[in-house]
Design an enzyme around this catalytic site. Structure first.
Site, PDB file in Angstrom:
ATOM      1  N   GLU A 173      56.714  43.961  42.889  1.00 19.55           N
ATOM      2  CA  GLU A 173      57.935  42.904  42.420  1.00 19.55           C
ATOM      3  C   GLU A 173      58.040  42.929  40.881  1.00 19.55           C
ATOM      4  O   GLU A 173      58.187  41.829  40.323  1.00 19.55           O
ATOM      5  CB  GLU A 173      57.722  41.651  42.846  1.00 19.55           C
ATOM      6  CG  GLU A 173      57.468  41.619  44.696  1.00 19.55           C
ATOM      7  CD  GLU A 173      57.145  40.325  44.919  1.00 19.55           C
ATOM      8  OE1 GLU A 173      57.557  39.247  44.523  1.00 19.55           O
ATOM      9  OE2 GLU A 173      56.738  40.119  46.240  1.00 19.55           O
TER      10      GLU A 173
ATOM     11  N   GLU B 234      50.824  36.534  49.880  1.00 25.08           N
ATOM     12  CA  GLU B 234      50.131  35.368  49.401  1.00 25.08           C
ATOM     13  C   GLU B 234      49.420  34.392  49.944  1.00 25.08           C
ATOM     14  O   GLU B 234      49.648  33.107  50.055  1.00 25.08           O
ATOM     15  CB  GLU B 234      51.518  34.504  48.699  1.00 25.08           C
ATOM     16  CG  GLU B 234      52.296  35.515  47.854  1.00 25.08           C
ATOM     17  CD  GLU B 234      53.720  34.761  47.383  1.00 25.08           C
ATOM     18  OE1 GLU B 234      53.836  33.566  47.711  1.00 25.08           O
ATOM     19  OE2 GLU B 234      54.460  35.296  46.511  1.00 25.08           O
TER      20      GLU B 234
ATOM     21  N   ASP C  72      58.986  42.318  37.279  1.00 22.94           N
ATOM     22  CA  ASP C  72      60.039  41.892  36.375  1.00 22.94           C
ATOM     23  C   ASP C  72      59.395  41.295  35.078  1.00 22.94           C
ATOM     24  O   ASP C  72      58.374  40.586  35.186  1.00 22.94           O
ATOM     25  CB  ASP C  72      61.021  40.910  36.835  1.00 22.94           C
ATOM     26  CG  ASP C  72      60.440  39.605  37.778  1.00 22.94           C
ATOM     27  OD1 ASP C  72      59.310  39.375  37.825  1.00 22.94           O
ATOM     28  OD2 ASP C  72      61.187  39.119  38.232  1.00 22.94           O
TER      29      ASP C  72
ATOM     30  N   ASN D 279      49.993  41.768  50.011  1.00 22.40           N
ATOM     31  CA  ASN D 279      50.675  41.483  48.732  1.00 22.40           C
ATOM     32  C   ASN D 279      50.612  40.041  48.177  1.00 22.40           C
ATOM     33  O   ASN D 279      50.339  39.262  48.822  1.00 22.40           O
ATOM     34  CB  ASN D 279      52.270  41.621  48.856  1.00 22.40           C
ATOM     35  CG  ASN D 279      53.138  41.879  47.884  1.00 22.40           C
ATOM     36  OD1 ASN D 279      52.827  42.648  46.945  1.00 22.40           O
ATOM     37  ND2 ASN D 279      54.042  40.773  47.646  1.00 22.40           N
TER      38      ASN D 279
ATOM     39  N   HIS E 218      54.645  39.735  38.014  1.00 24.94           N
ATOM     40  CA  HIS E 218      55.715  39.009  37.316  1.00 24.94           C
ATOM     41  C   HIS E 218      55.468  38.496  35.989  1.00 24.94           C
ATOM     42  O   HIS E 218      54.051  37.868  35.866  1.00 24.94           O
ATOM     43  CB  HIS E 218      56.162  37.925  38.229  1.00 24.94           C
ATOM     44  CG  HIS E 218      56.678  38.243  39.385  1.00 24.94           C
ATOM     45  ND1 HIS E 218      58.078  38.585  39.752  1.00 24.94           N
ATOM     46  CD2 HIS E 218      56.360  38.033  40.763  1.00 24.94           C
ATOM     47  CE1 HIS E 218      58.430  38.691  40.973  1.00 24.94           C
ATOM     48  NE2 HIS E 218      57.171  38.450  41.620  1.00 24.94           N
TER      49      HIS E 218
END
Length: 458
Positions: free
Chosen positions: A280, A172, A282, A215, A251
């Site tokens: 990641e 990030e 979801d 990432n 996400h």
């Protein structure tokens, strides 16, 4: 087409949770084949997410929290379904080096040991990140910070050398919004743009065999932020900076859905000569919309040969960092959700079945269609032994509604889009024998086929 969605700030979660903002569930796209494919099989051939992904040359992983490894439902679900793990918080800087030069690996070691005992691979997360830093890091001067960063990377990676398949080396580092600029952080502010390259070169020296990844979040579609990351990776590859993979956090929610150019974006990064990983995942929501979105993500990964795997950010909704949005594949009781069925179907797997060989399978066909609705039929077929009952689910995509059923006894979830069907009179089936049930769907403009769940025999 450019993705112009903006960031959706979220409050910092509790320490057990994922500590960054995210953007979540989309209904964009359609898992068009899910309702047309037999999703269930005899128990001896029952599929899992990990085994189905392995058959496709990929891993399917979950973020894991060491504190739940003593809970039987958590561990049994993790062991059965997943082929890879990512420590949720246990490898972050504040967890392993809270005090300078004093490293504590106990919780992370527990996750890695568990994974190794089950033959699972491990993704390391994360070495250099602006968040979850102990206070002493921000107080360092430039030369001292450079030394501390390189020492941290080297010590952690050497501790896990040969045990971690891929590392999120830097996490990030780019701002949200339209600037494509770097994010302010102790590393960026004191070391400048070169800190990312230096981190990757240090990581390669520490463990030459590990895959090294950058990432980030909100880079899932083509937008200014993903363009900036793309330019960095392209530059690194051109100059020989060691980078092997790019992680897309993915996400999603209704305000930030799966972008229409998701697959194309993964592909353009892969075309630079790096692997891409969904790190990641979801997706907030429930029922058919959530299932469709999950299926679309899996299909996008499968369509890109260098998409090497998918990790969902947690095992169960109840421990998700966004538990109120029910974003994962298993509910709070570790029950498989329609999203699970959609993922398994997209991976080409099969699930369900009763004990021994007394399993059952289901398949779907549309028997009639008109403006505003259609009739669907599900065929239930017994496995290689007789059965006395069966259960399956049919999930429709809102605003669709089932208006009538026959040859079965339905119950519904609270949202009205997941129908659990049991036999009304036709539960007893000889080995290999079939029965059917039917239903009418009012489409309200959405003609998506339903998604079938697994078939469970009794």
């Amino acid at each position: 087409m450019a993705n112009t969605r903006g960031p959706v700030p979220l409050p910092r979660p509790a320490p057990r949770s994922r500590a960054h903002r995210a953007l979540v569930l989309g209904t964009a796209g359609l898992l068009a084949t899910a309702g047309l494919t037999a999703l269930s099989a005899p128990a001896e051939a029952a599929g899992t997410l990990g085994s189905a992904a392995t058959a496709k040359g990929r891993y399917f992983g979950a973020a894991v929290s060491a504190q739940y490894l003593g809970e039987s439902g958590y561990v049994s679900t993790l062991n059965r379904e997943f082929s890879s793990v990512t420590p949720e918080n246990e490898m972050k800087w504040d967890a392993v080096e809270a005090n300078r030069n004093t490293f504590t690996f106990g919780s992370a070691d527990r996750i890695v040991s568990h994974a190794q005992s089950r033959g699972m691979s491990v993704r390391g997360h994360t070495l250099v990140w602006h968040s979850q830093l102990p206070g002493w890091v921000a107080g360092l001067g430039a030369a001292d910070l450079r030394s501390a960063m390189n020492h941290h990377i080297t010590t952690v990676m050497r501790h896990y050398k040969g045990k971690v398949l891929a590392w999120d080396v830097v996490n990030e580092a780019f701002q949200d919004g339209g600037s494509g600029a770097r994010r302010s952080s102790p590393f960026q502010d004191k070391l400048g743009n070169g800190f990312i390259e230096e981190a990757f070169r240090t990581a390669r020296a520490a463990d030459p065999a590990a895959k090294l990844c950058y990432n980030d979040y909100n880079t899932d579609g083509v937008n200014p932020k993903s363009n900036a990351v793309y330019a960095m990776v392209k530059d690194f590859k051109a100059r020989g900076v060691p980078i092997d993979c790019v992680g897309f956090q993915s996400h999603f929610n209704s305000a930030s859905p799966v972008p229409s150019d998701y697959r194309a974006n993964l592909q353009r990064f892969a075309d630079l000569g790096v692997d891409v990983q969904i790190t990641e995942l979801d997706i907030e929501g429930s029922g058919g919309a959530q299932a469709t979105a999950y299926g679309n993500v899996v299909n996008a990964c499968l369509a890109v040969s260098r998409c090497t795997g998918i990790t969902v950010w947690g095992v169960t909704d109840k421990y998700s960092w966004r538990s109120s949005g029910t974003p994962l594949l298993f509910d709070g009781n570790y029950t498989k959700k329609p999203a699970y069925d959609a993922v398994l179907a997209a991976l080409g797997g099969s699930g369900g079945g009763g004990g021994g060989t007394a399993g059952c399978s289901v398949s779907y066909s549309t028997t009639a269609q008109w403006n505003g609705g259609f009739n669907g039929q599900v065929t239930v077929t017994a496995g290689s032994a007789p059965i006395t009952g069966w259960t399956t689910t049919v999930t429709v995509t809102p605003p669709q509604k089932v208006s009538a059923t026959w040859n079965g006894a339905p119950t519904w979830d609270s949202g009205g889009d997941v129908m659990t069907m049991r036999p009304s009179y036709n539960g007893n089936l000889a080995a290999g024998a079939s029965t059917t049930f039917g239903f009418t769907v009012m489409t309200s403009g959405n003609t998506s086929p339903p998604v079938l769940g697994t078939c469970t025999a009794s």
